[in-house]
Design an enzyme around this catalytic site. Structure first.
Site, PDB file in Angstrom:
ATOM      1  CB  SER A   1      -0.887   0.002   1.254  1.00 43.35           C
ATOM      2  OG  SER A   1      -1.503   1.256   1.462  1.00 43.35           O
TER       3      SER A   1
ATOM      4  CE1 TYR B   1      -4.143  -2.468   5.017  1.00 45.07           C
ATOM      5  CE2 TYR B   1      -3.564  -0.167   4.621  1.00 45.07           C
ATOM      6  CZ  TYR B   1      -3.877  -1.432   4.145  1.00 45.07           C
ATOM      7  OH  TYR B   1      -3.907  -1.651   2.796  1.00 45.07           O
TER       8      TYR B   1
END
Length: 264
Positions: A145, A158
């Site tokens: 990401s 995350y």
């Protein structure tokens, strides 16, 4: 029907989002696809979608399993090789999101996040590399990401899990170069999938005017890298996302304050 010389692609998290789009894109390009996920009914639907593609297309093997369980991943990889005779490409894609303050978040949510996003990638790599070595080489794709280097309050766990994925990919690239196994890390930005709906923890849905892209855009780039640009080491699809990654490097405090407003 794809030929026996077609590449064989193993995909985790194949039942939705980027994984599902990648399965369709690789099959459409003539690759055989083995898709692993927990939701078997979704895999059955995906198999029918692939069967309905215009010929020629690759075959599909549905594999039920949980990436947090090493034995499930190993069984899936073994079944893939038994069905197709080899394994050329692995997409370590399965992952979940989580939002909430580190201290107040439910431990069960954090545990699920880390076991899926970290253990799941490790289980996948450890299962596919021996099969690729037997085949004389291969290609591993990781779904990371653009938050991997972000100061990300209320999404810190995350972001940290994706930092692990990208760090692992960079090191694996060197570890596996003598085995002729390439590693490409995809730093994916905001994508229009079920990610927000399935995200663990509290907080509002993602927003703030951040542009989104379709999972098909990500999937097509994955196919391009595997079939035509295998030497690419890191992929960031959009100019906006490249700016974000650069900003995370140059002005992390400013980016972090903006992230705080969005994620809290």
């Amino acid at each position: 029907m794809a030929s026996n010389m077609a590449k064989v692609v193993f995909i985790t998290g194949a039942s939705s989002g980027i994984g599902q789009a990648a399965a369709l894109a690789f099959a459409r390009s003539g690759c055989h696809v083995a898709g692993m996920a927990r939701r078997t009914e979704r895999l059955e639907q995906l198999g029918q979608q692939i069967a309905d593609l215009p010929a020629p297309h690759g075959d599909f093997l549905a594999l039920a399993g949980d990436v947090t369980q090493a034995e499930d991943v190993q069984k899936a990889v073994t079944a893939t090789v038994e069905r197709f005779g080899k394994l050329d490409v692995a997409l370590a894609n399965a992952g979940v999101g989580q939002r909430g303050a580190v201290v107040e978040s439910e431990w069960s949510d954090l545990q699920t996040l880390l076991r899926t996003n970290i253990d799941g990638v490790l289980h996948t790599v450890r299962a596919v590399v021996p099969a690729m070595r037997q085949n004389g080489g291969g290609h591993i794709l990781t779904t990371s990401s653009v938050t991997f280097n972000m100061v990300s309050p209320y999404a810190a766990s995350y972001a940290a899990s994706k930092a692990f994925v990208s760090s692992l990919a960079a090191s694996l690239r060197i570890e596996l170069e003598n085995d002729n196994i390439r590693v490409t890390d995809f730093l994916v930005g905001r994508t229009n999938t079920e990610f927000d709906e399935k995200r663990l923890g509290a907080g509002k849905r993602s927003g703030g005017g951040v542009p989104t892209m379709s999972p098909e855009q990500v999937a097509e780039e994955m196919v391009k890298v595997v079939l035509h640009q295998p030497k690419r080491q890191r992929v960031i699809l959009r100019f906006f996302d490249r700016l974000l990654v650069l900003g995370n490097t140059l002005i992390p405090g400013f980016i972090g304050q903006r992230a705080k407003k969005q994620y809290k």
